[in-house]
Design an enzyme around this catalytic site. Structure first.
Site, short mmCIF file in Angstrom:
data_model
loop_
_atom_site.label_atom_id
_atom_site.label_comp_id
_atom_site.label_asym_id
_atom_site.label_seq_id
_atom_site.Cartn_x
_atom_site.Cartn_y
_atom_site.Cartn_z
CE1 TYR A 54 -2.99 -3.04 0.49
CE2 TYR A 54 -3.58 -2.29 2.59
CZ TYR A 54 -3.69 -3.41 1.40
OH TYR A 54 -4.81 -4.43 1.53
CD GLN A 177 -7.42 -8.71 4.20
OE1 GLN A 177 -7.22 -7.65 3.34
NE2 GLN A 177 -6.51 -8.81 5.36
CD GLU A 294 -22.68 6.82 7.68
OE1 GLU A 294 -22.82 6.16 6.62
OE2 GLU A 294 -23.04 8.23 7.84
#
Length: 334
Positions: A54, A177, A294
């Site tokens: 990443y 994953q 949220e």
């Protein structure tokens, strides 16, 4: 925040994991990334997922700096090895002993940590003998540099072969994953049954289908400014296949279901994957702290069976189920 066991191990992780793919070191500034990590911690998330690839290591650096002042024993930190990193030389990729050993040392250095809780094979390496890969992971565990070993996007056959070798080497694979969402269900037919048999949990990525299941992309309308579909640094490419008018129309049919449950669309998407008992955690990303606040509200939500059926009906033939789409590159990527 609820916790679940990771595979057949004794390790508990939060059922929502904070991940930093496509965000830290690329889409968002470091101060915003740190604010998102702090929001995750404030919400009760203690499990964090990253990878050496990443932003070519920068995402690990940003996450490590953000967690530096936190009690290490109270966190579960995951990273991965496989894709090309660094200068991307011939041995800077794959699952050879050389790359795994150098990979774990590089990740620990960038994360500023003494050990990784879960070290994951980011794909299956067809160019390296599986025996070599598993033996290297066993040595990583014995060295104390990683406590547990997992994989990512391995198919059922690969999971069975890997677990057999792992147990012979004195450890177990505890996780896989995969991509998994209400729209992308390719693991259900083969990977999930094999994983249940082998004591492996799923830690799933893209539970919101790259944000499509949030409902923010409307059929026939331009993508919202600043959304992944407008990100030219990589986000636009990852979401392109889902920006289909029929898919977007079907996703809008989920809106009344979410409303009946008192959930935002994003919360419904995350809660949906958590209904699968083989899923230990759903990975969420965020480019703003309020997104974390949220999305964590999906933790602990129970969707009644009849409403799960309503979701299936709403999405219809937009659901991808082909198990053959769990794949890894046939040759080690350069």
């Amino acid at each position: 925040m609820d916790y679940r066991f990771l595979g057949a191990s004794g390790l508990k992780i939060t059922e929502i994991t904070f991940g930093n793919w496509l965000t830290h070191g690329s889409q968002v500034d470091n101060d915003v990334a740190t604010a998102c990590v702090n929001a995750a911690l404030d919400a009760g998330i203690t499990t964090f997922d990253t990878a050496d690839v990443y932003a070519n290591g920068v995402a690990e650096q940003v996450l490590g700096a953000a967690l530096k002042t936190r009690r290490r024993e109270s966190l579960e930190v995951f990273t991965k090895v496989y894709w090309p990193v660094g200068p991307k030389g011939p041995n800077d990729t794959g699952l050879s002993r050389k790359h795994i050993m150098e990979g774990i040392n590089g990740s620990l250095r960038r994360l500023q940590m003494d050990y990784i809780d879960l070290y994951q094979a980011h794909r299956f390496d067809h160019d390296t003998p599986l025996e070599e890969t598993i033996a290297a992971f066993a040595d990583v565990v014995r060295s104390g540099k990683a406590l547990y070993i997992g994989v990512s996007e391995w198919n059922a056959e690969q999971l069975r072969a890997g677990q057999e070798l792992a147990k012979s080497a004195g450890f177990s694979l505890v996780s896989n994953q995969p991509q998994y969402s209400a729209l992308w269900r390719v693991i259900e037919a083969q990977v999930v049954p094999a994983s249940q048999e082998l004591g492996i949990s799923q830690v799933v990525w893209s539970p919101m289908a790259q944000g499509v299941l949030s409902g923010k992309y409307l059929p026939g309308k331009p993508a919202p400014a600043g959304s992944r579909a407008t990100d030219e640094k990589g986000g636009m490419n990852t979401i392109a296949r889902l920006m289909d008018a029929t898919v977007l129309e079907r996703v809008q049919k989920l809106r009344p279901i979410a409303a009946e449950l008192g959930l935002a669309m994003s919360q419904l998407a995350i809660a949906w994957v958590l209904q699968n008992p083989n899923v230990a955690s759903a990975i969420i990303g965020a480019s703003r702290p309020e997104q974390v606040a949220e999305n964590v509200l999906a933790s602990g939500v129970v969707i009644p069976p009849e409403m799960m059926a309503d979701i299936d009906a709403a999405l219809g033939d937009s659901i991808e189920r082909d198990p053959a789409k769990t794949t890894s590159p046939e040759q080690r990527p350069a």
